[in-house]
Write a protein that holds these residues in place. Structure first.
Motif, PDB file in Angstrom:
ATOM      1  N   MET A   1       0.816  -1.218   0.000  1.00 56.01           N
ATOM      2  CA  MET A   1       0.000   0.000   0.000  1.00 56.01           C
ATOM      3  C   MET A   1       0.847   1.264   0.000  1.00 56.01           C
ATOM      4  O   MET A   1       0.339   2.363   0.103  1.00 56.01           O
ATOM      5  CB  MET A   1      -0.918   0.010   1.228  1.00 56.01           C
ATOM      6  CG  MET A   1      -1.922  -1.115   1.272  1.00 56.01           C
ATOM      7  SD  MET A   1      -3.257  -0.843   0.118  1.00 56.01           S
ATOM      8  CE  MET A   1      -4.142   0.476   0.943  1.00 56.01           C
ATOM      9  N   LYS A   2       2.188   1.124  -0.145  1.00 56.55           N
ATOM     10  CA  LYS A   2       3.065   2.269   0.103  1.00 56.55           C
ATOM     11  C   LYS A   2       2.890   3.402  -0.918  1.00 56.55           C
ATOM     12  O   LYS A   2       3.249   4.553  -0.624  1.00 56.55           O
ATOM     13  CB  LYS A   2       4.520   1.812   0.138  1.00 56.55           C
ATOM     14  CG  LYS A   2       4.986   1.067  -1.117  1.00 56.55           C
ATOM     15  CD  LYS A   2       6.403   0.538  -0.920  1.00 56.55           C
ATOM     16  CE  LYS A   2       6.858  -0.287  -2.108  1.00 56.55           C
ATOM     17  NZ  LYS A   2       8.210  -0.822  -1.929  1.00 56.55           N
ATOM     18  N   TYR A   3       2.366   3.108  -2.125  1.00 58.08           N
ATOM     19  CA  TYR A   3       2.219   4.158  -3.129  1.00 58.08           C
ATOM     20  C   TYR A   3       0.765   4.571  -3.366  1.00 58.08           C
ATOM     21  O   TYR A   3       0.504   5.445  -4.197  1.00 58.08           O
ATOM     22  CB  TYR A   3       2.822   3.702  -4.467  1.00 58.08           C
ATOM     23  CG  TYR A   3       4.328   3.545  -4.420  1.00 58.08           C
ATOM     24  CD1 TYR A   3       5.159   4.649  -4.350  1.00 58.08           C
ATOM     25  CD2 TYR A   3       4.905   2.276  -4.448  1.00 58.08           C
ATOM     26  CE1 TYR A   3       6.545   4.499  -4.305  1.00 58.08           C
ATOM     27  CE2 TYR A   3       6.283   2.112  -4.416  1.00 58.08           C
ATOM     28  CZ  TYR A   3       7.093   3.232  -4.340  1.00 58.08           C
ATOM     29  OH  TYR A   3       8.463   3.085  -4.298  1.00 58.08           O
ATOM     30  N   TRP A   4      -0.159   3.941  -2.690  1.00 56.41           N
ATOM     31  CA  TRP A   4      -1.570   4.183  -2.977  1.00 56.41           C
ATOM     32  C   TRP A   4      -1.977   5.637  -2.774  1.00 56.41           C
ATOM     33  O   TRP A   4      -2.644   6.235  -3.631  1.00 56.41           O
ATOM     34  CB  TRP A   4      -2.441   3.258  -2.127  1.00 56.41           C
ATOM     35  CG  TRP A   4      -3.913   3.586  -2.220  1.00 56.41           C
ATOM     36  CD1 TRP A   4      -4.705   4.105  -1.254  1.00 56.41           C
ATOM     37  CD2 TRP A   4      -4.757   3.441  -3.372  1.00 56.41           C
ATOM     38  NE1 TRP A   4      -5.989   4.280  -1.708  1.00 56.41           N
ATOM     39  CE2 TRP A   4      -6.050   3.885  -3.013  1.00 56.41           C
ATOM     40  CE3 TRP A   4      -4.545   2.984  -4.674  1.00 56.41           C
ATOM     41  CZ2 TRP A   4      -7.125   3.875  -3.905  1.00 56.41           C
ATOM     42  CZ3 TRP A   4      -5.625   2.978  -5.559  1.00 56.41           C
ATOM     43  CH2 TRP A   4      -6.889   3.427  -5.174  1.00 56.41           C
ATOM     44  N   ILE A 107      -6.685  -5.641 -10.060  1.00 50.99           N
ATOM     45  CA  ILE A 107      -5.324  -5.652 -10.610  1.00 50.99           C
ATOM     46  C   ILE A 107      -4.824  -4.224 -10.778  1.00 50.99           C
ATOM     47  O   ILE A 107      -3.672  -3.903 -10.437  1.00 50.99           O
ATOM     48  CB  ILE A 107      -5.295  -6.418 -11.948  1.00 50.99           C
ATOM     49  CG1 ILE A 107      -5.543  -7.913 -11.692  1.00 50.99           C
ATOM     50  CG2 ILE A 107      -3.967  -6.210 -12.668  1.00 50.99           C
ATOM     51  CD1 ILE A 107      -5.561  -8.766 -12.937  1.00 50.99           C
ATOM     52  N   LEU A 108      -5.673  -3.325 -11.280  1.00 51.45           N
ATOM     53  CA  LEU A 108      -5.270  -1.927 -11.412  1.00 51.45           C
ATOM     54  C   LEU A 108      -4.995  -1.321 -10.044  1.00 51.45           C
ATOM     55  O   LEU A 108      -4.007  -0.592  -9.853  1.00 51.45           O
ATOM     56  CB  LEU A 108      -6.359  -1.134 -12.137  1.00 51.45           C
ATOM     57  CG  LEU A 108      -6.099   0.372 -12.310  1.00 51.45           C
ATOM     58  CD1 LEU A 108      -4.786   0.634 -13.033  1.00 51.45           C
ATOM     59  CD2 LEU A 108      -7.255   1.027 -13.052  1.00 51.45           C
ATOM     60  N   GLN A 109      -5.821  -1.646  -9.074  1.00 53.93           N
ATOM     61  CA  GLN A 109      -5.606  -1.113  -7.729  1.00 53.93           C
ATOM     62  C   GLN A 109      -4.297  -1.650  -7.146  1.00 53.93           C
ATOM     63  O   GLN A 109      -3.549  -0.910  -6.482  1.00 53.93           O
ATOM     64  CB  GLN A 109      -6.775  -1.481  -6.822  1.00 53.93           C
ATOM     65  CG  GLN A 109      -6.670  -0.848  -5.438  1.00 53.93           C
ATOM     66  CD  GLN A 109      -7.914  -1.073  -4.605  1.00 53.93           C
ATOM     67  OE1 GLN A 109      -8.850  -1.724  -5.028  1.00 53.93           O
ATOM     68  NE2 GLN A 109      -7.916  -0.530  -3.400  1.00 53.93           N
ATOM     69  N   LYS A 110      -3.984  -2.907  -7.398  1.00 52.53           N
ATOM     70  CA  LYS A 110      -2.736  -3.487  -6.907  1.00 52.53           C
ATOM     71  C   LYS A 110      -1.531  -2.740  -7.489  1.00 52.53           C
ATOM     72  O   LYS A 110      -0.545  -2.456  -6.774  1.00 52.53           O
ATOM     73  CB  LYS A 110      -2.659  -4.960  -7.295  1.00 52.53           C
ATOM     74  CG  LYS A 110      -1.511  -5.724  -6.638  1.00 52.53           C
ATOM     75  CD  LYS A 110      -1.757  -5.904  -5.154  1.00 52.53           C
ATOM     76  CE  LYS A 110      -0.734  -6.823  -4.519  1.00 52.53           C
ATOM     77  NZ  LYS A 110      -0.932  -6.939  -3.051  1.00 52.53           N
TER      78      LYS A 110
END
Length: 605
Positions: A1-4, A107-110
């Motif tokens: 989640m570091k770049y979300w 997948i896009l969210q990942k």
């Protein structure tokens, strides 16, 4: 989640609503999405144990794939993965338009969680089609003036082949539009000019559909297209007519009249001869014909109660209309059914109930039983070419494929029909206040149209008396305005002036084009002998001819039959050998083609 969070801020600025869609999506994806490191230091993605990117250097792999499509035109990327391929494409041409198709929002969210994609998202024109129906690509394609190239993450695509295949079929249908238009113009353009020349008085004498705008407000409309499922609703036509304004396309009029039903309106916009044959022995004295001024002339001689025109689709018709009487624009999506739906919209109806809009081949049929096509197949059949041969060509001549049906399962359609479906989907999005109902589930699914059963339309209250009274009032007001003697005299004068102006402008284009063609041809033949001063003089003469032609009010009329520039370039005898000679050769061919096109219009006027 570091770049979300940092990616999310970019999404909120440039792609509002996408982040919320990803967070709230109910993706049908099952199973883990595994991130692993690679020797290059970049992460890769594993799905169901399969590497979606290179396990060694995913960025280098993406650059090799992107190299297959150099240039700066739009690209559709099938399968986002961790975003390496879109980054590689953008790296070759910053700002290059991208359409991203990703079946699974997860997948896009990942990718947005695991990689810093802020530069890609902020510096490029990107349209996302994520999840849902692959038909969403049709809306994205409207933002671009040319069809995109396609690059695929083949491993991702292999997980959902049918979804991506449907998207590619929609993209192919979109790309085929210009090819179809150019081929149709080459085949039928001269016929359309001849039709318009013969029908020109109709532009002066027949009123336009603008007089009917809003006249159907408050009433439902029943639209009879000509697909096979029209047979299903045929026994109910008398009851439907009691409840709705009835619009038939020219192809389906025969069916309604055979059942003893005269529609309120019949729509005919196709200029071809065989289309006019749909109206053979179909005179309907109680029906109003809605036509385009380039229809085959015998259409306007049919025995309809009234005849109204929509604005011409062609420059010759528009030239006269603009100076005499604008008719009112009717949408055109390549099929008469598209124009009929748009006419229902212009009437002001908030409910359009549609039968026969199959845009496919349910039960391997092309039209309702007894349609002209079927009768023609049977009439022309013989022992060595039976009717089944014609049916086979109709089913398989348009690059068929299977797509989702409106009810359940799949149905056979083709590129041309799916292109029409894309037009309807765009209109349904553009006019959400209008509810369109499909009275059959056997045809192609059209996003934005609700499924309805026959009993739903029969539950509407009978209103035939009110409908007849409203239409009579509308036509009465039209006759009092358009039909009064003073208005007729005014149009007569404007019509004569328009024809005289057109003749003069075409004569001027012919003279200028022939003179420029002669100068360019002579200079081409003697290019090696021309002094620099003479070369400049020739170019100045051609430039002056260009200014004269571009400034002509009839330039679009003359240019309508102009051949594609690629066709002229392919005929050059000196392509690229000598830039000056090549320019002169192309110039005289251009001017000769323009003079010929203008002369053809002038001849039939």
């Amino acid at each position: 989640m570091k770049y979300w969070e940092q990616n999310r801020k970019i999404l909120e600025t440039y792609y509002p609503g996408l982040a919320e869609k990803l967070e709230q999506s109910e993706d049908d994806w099952e199973g883990p999405l595994e991130i692993r490191g690679t020797p290059s230091g970049l992460p890769t993605l594993l799905v169901q144990g399969m590497h979606i990117h290179s396990p060694r250097d995913p960025a280098a792999e993406a650059r090799r794939i992107a190299a297959a499509e150099p240039g700066d035109g739009p690209v559709a990327v099938f399968g986002f993965g961790l975003g390496y391929l879109p980054e590689a494409i953008a790296g070759t041409a910053p700002g290059r338009p991208l359409i991203i198709l990703e079946k699974h929002p997860k997948i896009l969210q990942k990718a947005l969680e695991e990689r810093d994609l802020t530069e890609l998202l902020s510096r490029n024109r990107i349209v996302f089609v994520v999840g849902g129906s692959p038909e969403g690509i049709t809306g994205a394609l409207q933002l671009f003036s040319e069809p995109p190239a396609v690059l695929k993450n083949r491993n991702l695509v292999s997980l959902d082949e049918s979804w991506y295949r449907d998207a590619e079929n929609h993209l192919r249908a979109f790309a085929q539009r210009d090819e179809v238009n150019a081929a149709t113009l080459r085949r039928f353009g001269r016929r359309w000019v001849r039709n318009l020349a013969k029908n020109r008085e109709a532009i002066r004498d027949l009123p336009g559909i603008r007089f009917l705008a809003g006249s159907g407000r408050g009433f439902p409309v029943f639209l009879a297209a000509a697909g096979p499922s029209l047979d299903d609703i045929a026994p109910l036509l008398p009851e439907i007519r009691e409840r709705c304004i009835v619009i038939a396309v020219d192809t389906s009029l025969r069916m309604l009249l055979r059942r003893g039903i005269e529609p309120d309106f019949a729509v005919s916009v196709d200029p071809q001869f065989w289309n006019a044959r749909h109206l053979d022995r179909c005179d309907a004295p109680g029906c109003c014909l809605i036509a385009e001024s380039a229809v085959y002339p015998q259409v306007l001689r049919r025995g309809f109660r009234r005849k109204l025109l929509c604005s011409s689709l062609f420059p010759l018709g528009r030239f006269i209309e603009d100076r005499v009487d604008p008719k009112g624009v009717l949408g055109a999506g390549g099929s008469v059914a598209t124009s009929a739906w748009d006419f229902a919209r212009i009437l002001g109806s908030a409910e359009i109930w549609i039968a026969g809009l199959d845009l496919s081949f349910p039960d391997l049929k092309t039209h309702f039983s007894g349609a002209l096509f079927e009768a023609r197949f049977l009439a022309e059949a013989h022992r060595l070419r039976p009717a089944e041969t014609y049916a086979h060509l109709a089913l398989h001549g348009g690059f068929p494929f299977k797509a989702a049906a409106a009810g359940s399962g799949q149905v056979l359609t083709d590129r041309r029909l799916s292109m029409y479906a894309g037009w309807f989907e765009r209109q349904f999005r553009n006019y959400p206040e209008i509810k369109s109902y499909l009275l059959s589930g056997r045809g192609l699914a059209i996003k934005g149209a609700a499924a309805a059963a026959p009993e739903d339309i029969l539950s509407l209250p009978p209103r035939r008396g009110e409908i007849d009274a409203r239409l009579a009032e509308t036509f009465g007001a039209m006759d009092g305005g358009f039909g009064n003697p003073e208005a007729q005299q005014g149009r007569e004068k404007q019509f004569n002036h328009a024809l005289e102006e057109l003749r003069k402008e075409l004569d001027r284009i012919i003279a200028v084009s022939e003179s420029a063609a002669a100068a360019a041809r002579e200079a081409w033949k003697n290019a090696s002998l021309l002094s620099p001063e003479r070369r400049e003089a020739v170019l100045a003469e051609l430039d002056s001819a260009n200014h004269t032609i571009i400034g002509s009010a009839a330039k679009d009329v003359a240019g309508f039959l102009f051949p594609p520039i690629e066709e002229l370039e392919s005929a050059l005898k000196t392509p690229g050998q000598d830039p000056f000679r090549s320019h002169l050769e192309l110039s005289f061919r251009l001017y000769e083609a323009l003079a010929e096109a203008a002369e053809y219009n002038r001849k039939y006027l």
